[in-house]
Design a protein around this motif. Structure first.
Motif, PDB file in Angstrom:
ATOM      1  N   CYS A   4       1.456   2.940   8.622  1.00  0.00           N
ATOM      2  CA  CYS A   4       1.881   3.778   7.494  1.00  0.00           C
ATOM      3  C   CYS A   4       1.434   5.239   7.697  1.00  0.00           C
ATOM      4  CB  CYS A   4       1.316   3.258   6.183  1.00  0.00           C
ATOM      5  SG  CYS A   4       1.949   1.622   5.753  1.00  0.00           S
ATOM      6  N   HIS A  30      10.099   0.506  10.284  1.00  0.00           N
ATOM      7  CA  HIS A  30       8.936   0.503   9.390  1.00  0.00           C
ATOM      8  C   HIS A  30       9.353   0.572   7.919  1.00  0.00           C
ATOM      9  CE1 HIS A  30       4.675   1.177   8.339  1.00  0.00           C
ATOM     10  NE2 HIS A  30       5.231   1.770   7.283  1.00  0.00           N
ATOM     11  N   CYS A  34       8.552  -1.692   4.615  1.00  0.00           N
ATOM     12  CA  CYS A  34       7.416  -1.159   3.861  1.00  0.00           C
ATOM     13  C   CYS A  34       7.897  -0.352   2.656  1.00  0.00           C
ATOM     14  CB  CYS A  34       6.563  -0.283   4.787  1.00  0.00           C
ATOM     15  SG  CYS A  34       5.160   0.465   3.949  1.00  0.00           S
ATOM     16  N   CYS A  37       6.106   3.152   1.963  1.00  0.00           N
ATOM     17  CA  CYS A  37       6.558   4.297   2.762  1.00  0.00           C
ATOM     18  C   CYS A  37       7.978   4.727   2.378  1.00  0.00           C
ATOM     19  CB  CYS A  37       6.471   3.988   4.261  1.00  0.00           C
ATOM     20  SG  CYS A  37       4.768   4.055   4.870  1.00  0.00           S
TER      21      CYS A  37
ATOM     22  N   TRP B 118      -1.212   1.512   3.669  1.00  0.00           N
ATOM     23  CA  TRP B 118      -1.536   2.026   2.334  1.00  0.00           C
ATOM     24  C   TRP B 118      -2.573   1.135   1.641  1.00  0.00           C
ATOM     25  CZ3 TRP B 118      -0.131   6.647   0.401  1.00  0.00           C
ATOM     26  CH2 TRP B 118       0.982   7.292   0.960  1.00  0.00           C
TER      27      TRP B 118
HETATM   28 ZN    ZN Z   1       4.283   1.937   5.503  1.00  0.00          ZN
END
Ligand code: ZN
Lengths: 67, 208
Positions: A4, A30, A34, A37, B118
């Motif tokens: 990330c 990604h 995710c 993100c 995160w």
């Molecule tokens: Zn991410």
């Protein structure tokens, strides 16, 4: 897979330079997986939009507004 | 302000100064930038006016809006640096900047886990745009505060990119920074801004 920390940096750099095909692919993989993100990417675009509105709003609100 | 510029007894060859919308936007962009740099409206106004005047006197050189903007902005930047130097705030700003990278590390540690993902609590949230004007005023105040909280170098580069919409090569040339340095600085500026906005606006909004 990309972390990330790397993805967020690319999501910012995307606004300043064209990404390479490899970067695009890795970033695409990604963000597909995710949501955080993905949201970050949207926020980067919002920041740009907010900045542009910020510059223009002063003449309507605080300033006398004479052109 | 702009009256002095449009009162033209000698017609400038360029049409740029007659494009009111462009000139007004440019003036506002410069003013925002200047106020945030010198933190004094009167000084900022003077600097902007001087820069516009020099641009007007050199109007023959420009045929494109982008060229005028880059040029007038370079003048403004030098004027602002002079002001900051005179006020001896320049050195303070540099000291602040030295500490900045440390704070970035701390922010990154705060946002992400050791393996670079995160932190659960820090995952970016969906932002709702401010809609009503009352809300907006409050929003812009927070935005101002968040901008002011950035290290001086970060806000300068961020504003050049996002307020003045200069392209990255122009900024690198003007500021003598490398492309990768600029990219990193912009990333860190955005990371901090979004953190600040999320903590002070978007999150508070959800709580009320
Ligand atoms: Zn991410």
């Amino acid at each position: 897979m990309m972390k990330c920390t790397q993805a967020t940096q690319l999501l910012s750099e995307k606004l300043d330079r064209p990404l390479s095909n490899k970067e695009k692919m890795n970033l695409g993989i990604h963000t597909a997986m995710c949501p955080a993100c993905r949201q970050f990417g949207k926020q980067m675009l919002s920041l740009r939009d907010i900045s542009q509105r910020y510059v223009k709003q002063s003449d309507r609100e605080e300033k006398d507004g004479n052109a | 302000m702009t009256q002095a510029l449009s009162r033209s007894d000698k017609q400038p060859s360029g049409q740029l100064f007659h494009n009111n919308e462009f000139m007004n936007d440019l003036r506002l962009q410069m003013l925002k930038f200047a106020i945030l740099q010198v933190r004094n409206e009167a000084l900022a106004e003077d600097a902007v006016q001087d820069a516009m005047l020099s641009a007007y006197q050199n109007i023959d050189r420009f045929n494109r809006q982008a060229a005028l903007k880059t040029w007038v902005f370079a003048i403004l930047k030098n004027k602002l640096i002079d002001i900051l130097r005179k006020e001896k705030r320049y050195t303070n700003a540099s000291i602040l900047e030295e500490g900045a990278s440390l704070n970035d590390e701390a922010l990154i540690d705060h946002l992400f886990t050791e393996n670079g993902h995160w932190q659960k609590d820090e995952r970016p949230q969906k932002w709702d745009e401010p809609v009503h004007s009352v809300e907006s005023k409050h929003f812009w105040r927070i935005f101002d505060t968040c901008l002011e909280a950035l290290p001086a170098k970060y806000s300068r580069l961020f504003m050049m990119r996002e307020f003045l919409e200069l392209d990255t090569n122009e900024i690198c040339d003007n500021e003598e920074v490398t492309v990768s340095n600029l990219n990193t600085t912009l990333f860190r500026a955005r990371l901090r801004l979004r953190e600040c906005l999320e903590d002070n606006w978007f999150q508070g909004e959800n709580n009320t």
